[in-house]
Design a protein around this motif. Structure first.
Motif, mmCIF file in Angstrom:
data_model
loop_
_atom_site.group_PDB
_atom_site.id
_atom_site.type_symbol
_atom_site.label_atom_id
_atom_site.label_comp_id
_atom_site.label_asym_id
_atom_site.label_seq_id
_atom_site.Cartn_x
_atom_site.Cartn_y
_atom_site.Cartn_z
ATOM 1 N N VAL A 163 0.859 -1.185 0.000
ATOM 2 C CA VAL A 163 0.000 0.000 0.000
ATOM 3 C C VAL A 163 0.890 1.227 0.000
ATOM 4 O O VAL A 163 1.772 1.377 0.854
ATOM 5 C CB VAL A 163 -0.918 0.012 1.244
ATOM 6 C CG1 VAL A 163 -1.703 1.319 1.330
ATOM 7 C CG2 VAL A 163 -1.858 -1.184 1.215
ATOM 8 N N HIS A 164 0.654 2.136 -0.954
ATOM 9 C CA HIS A 164 1.560 3.260 -1.152
ATOM 10 C C HIS A 164 0.782 4.545 -1.405
ATOM 11 O O HIS A 164 -0.367 4.524 -1.876
ATOM 12 C CB HIS A 164 2.481 2.986 -2.348
ATOM 13 C CG HIS A 164 3.120 1.642 -2.328
ATOM 14 N ND1 HIS A 164 4.194 1.336 -1.513
ATOM 15 C CD2 HIS A 164 2.834 0.500 -3.013
ATOM 16 C CE1 HIS A 164 4.552 0.075 -1.704
ATOM 17 N NE2 HIS A 164 3.733 -0.457 -2.606
ATOM 18 N N GLY A 165 1.427 5.672 -1.126
ATOM 19 C CA GLY A 165 0.841 6.977 -1.382
ATOM 20 C C GLY A 165 1.775 7.833 -2.216
ATOM 21 O O GLY A 165 2.995 7.803 -2.031
ATOM 22 N N LEU A 166 1.203 8.605 -3.132
ATOM 23 C CA LEU A 166 1.969 9.419 -4.072
ATOM 24 C C LEU A 166 1.366 10.814 -4.152
ATOM 25 O O LEU A 166 0.142 10.963 -4.253
ATOM 26 C CB LEU A 166 1.931 8.765 -5.466
ATOM 27 C CG LEU A 166 2.580 9.506 -6.628
ATOM 28 C CD1 LEU A 166 4.099 9.533 -6.465
ATOM 29 C CD2 LEU A 166 2.201 8.853 -7.955
ATOM 30 N N SER A 167 2.209 11.832 -4.121
ATOM 31 C CA SER A 167 1.726 13.188 -4.316
ATOM 32 C C SER A 167 1.189 13.347 -5.730
ATOM 33 O O SER A 167 1.873 13.024 -6.707
ATOM 34 C CB SER A 167 2.860 14.190 -4.084
ATOM 35 O OG SER A 167 2.480 15.476 -4.519
ATOM 36 N N HIS A 168 -0.034 13.860 -5.852
ATOM 37 C CA HIS A 168 -0.630 14.036 -7.172
ATOM 38 C C HIS A 168 0.153 15.059 -7.992
ATOM 39 O O HIS A 168 0.070 15.063 -9.222
ATOM 40 C CB HIS A 168 -2.091 14.472 -7.042
ATOM 41 C CG HIS A 168 -2.895 14.204 -8.263
ATOM 42 N ND1 HIS A 168 -3.398 12.948 -8.573
ATOM 43 C CD2 HIS A 168 -3.279 15.011 -9.294
ATOM 44 C CE1 HIS A 168 -4.050 12.999 -9.717
ATOM 45 N NE2 HIS A 168 -3.989 14.244 -10.178
ATOM 46 N N GLN A 169 0.915 15.900 -7.324
ATOM 47 C CA GLN A 169 1.715 16.895 -8.033
ATOM 48 C C GLN A 169 2.881 16.272 -8.800
ATOM 49 O O GLN A 169 3.544 16.954 -9.589
ATOM 50 C CB GLN A 169 2.235 17.950 -7.050
ATOM 51 C CG GLN A 169 1.188 18.987 -6.665
ATOM 52 C CD GLN A 169 0.040 18.424 -5.845
ATOM 53 O OE1 GLN A 169 0.250 17.631 -4.939
ATOM 54 N NE2 GLN A 169 -1.180 18.836 -6.146
#
Length: 356
Positions: A297-303
């Motif tokens: 499970v990972h998170g990424l800045s939409h920018q």
């Protein structure tokens, strides 16, 4: 990974011929010194090829959400003139011919998905303003390179554009080479959820295009591609559960404040990003995903999407989707190199995080 090269020629002394991603040709009498852009992320692209990107702008949408509040503050501190630039509609809204004409740009640069209608284009061109269309959103891996080359040629920065693109190309080639021999059976099912939040409106997803192209290019299977014919759309939760994604990636940023969504980027600590990612993936139905059970499970800045900085997205998605193959890949080193060689205002993080 495929690239499309569009013609950028000099037909006569002092003139610059451009061909945009729609195939339309435009000739400038001299390099443009006053651009109008309809997407704030084009500012980041210009920053890769100009030490002072604001100096070549006449107008932009002031869509701070697309570049992030901390990034905007950094650009405002370094280039105070950004505050005084004329405001125009963003690609997410309707084109205002009146705003475009009032800004008096040397060149109006529109997004592929937000370009003016033929009638609007005719009115803009009748005012003596040439129009071009570029694309960092719909098909990033094919349109990114010609789009940046066009910006470079249009503003007299072709050499710098070529330099960055050679750097980007070498990194993309290294990713492709590392994936050589990958079989279809080795492609994990990936669910990337843009603007992930605690809402009943589940679930955003790339389709055929956008970051979905990147997922496929780095050896994953984008579960949205089978049912979303456009670059971006929605999946219902039942479909996602049935697909049982093996890798889950949420995107978010400061624009998600107030939505109980993923908060990630230089405005936040890594702990805050991880806390909000855990909250997002705790929604009903998500706990059964293979990705959650396997701690993928990972998170990424939409920018990090929809600009030439998607190079970082290519590399971090490659590591998340094929951690064994890309164990030696150092994305932070790539960021440091881009900051040192190309950007006056450096990229700051955290822009990606893993839950476990």
């Amino acid at each position: 990974m495929a690239f499309v090269f569009l013609a950028l020629t000099v037909p006569a002394q002092g003139q610059i011929a451009l061909k945009d991603v729609t195939g339309r040709e435009v000739t400038l009498a001299a390099p443009a010194k006053r651009l109008l852009i309809d997407d704030g992320r084009f500012l980041i692209a210009l920053a890769l090829i100009h030490r002072d990107p604001v100096s070549v702008l006449a107008a932009w949408p002031h869509d701070i959400n697309r570049i992030g509040t901390r990034t905007y503050d950094a650009y405002r501190a370094r280039f105070p003139a950004i505050v005084t630039l004329a405001k125009v509609a963003s690609s997410a809204g309707a084109v205002s011919v009146e705003q475009v004409v009032a800004a008096r740009p040397d060149l109006a640069v529109f997004s592929l998905g937000g370009q003016p209608s033929p009638e609007e284009r005719a009115r803009i061109e009748a005012a003596g303003i040439p129009v071009v269309v570029i694309d960092f959103f719909t098909h990033p891996l094919t349109h990114m390179e010609p789009s940046l080359l066009l910006l470079g040629a249009a503003t007299g920065a072709s050499a710098k554009a070529e330099e960055f693109l050679a750097f980007r190309r070498s990194h993309l080639d290294a990713v492709r080479d590392t994936l050589a021999g990958l079989s279809e059976a080795e492609r994990p099912r990936v669910f990337l959820e843009p603007h992930a939040a605690m809402t009943a409106d589940c679930c955003n997803s790339p389709g055929r295009g956008n970051v979905g192209d990147i997922i496929e290019a780095v050896g994953g299977t984008n579960i949205g591609a089978a049912v979303i014919s456009r670059a971006f759309g929605k999946l219902n939760l039942e479909y996602v559960i049935a697909q049982d994604p093996q890798v889950y990636i949420a995107t978010g940023g400061s624009h998600m404040e107030g939505t109980a969504g993923l908060l990630i980027g230089p405005e936040y600590s890594a702990d805050k990003a991880r806390e909000t990612l855990a909250r997002v993936v705790a929604r009903p139905g998500f706990s059964g995903f293979a990705a959650v059970r396997a701690h993928r499970v990972h998170g990424l800045s939409h920018q990090m999407l929809n600009s030439p900085l998607d190079l970082f997205t290519v590399e971090i998605l490659a590591k998340w989707i094929h951690p064994e193959r890309f164990a030696a890949l150092d994305v932070e080193r790539t960021v440091a190199q881009v900051n040192e060689r190309f950007l006056t205002v450096p990229v700051e993080g955290p822009n990606w995080i893993s839950l476990d």
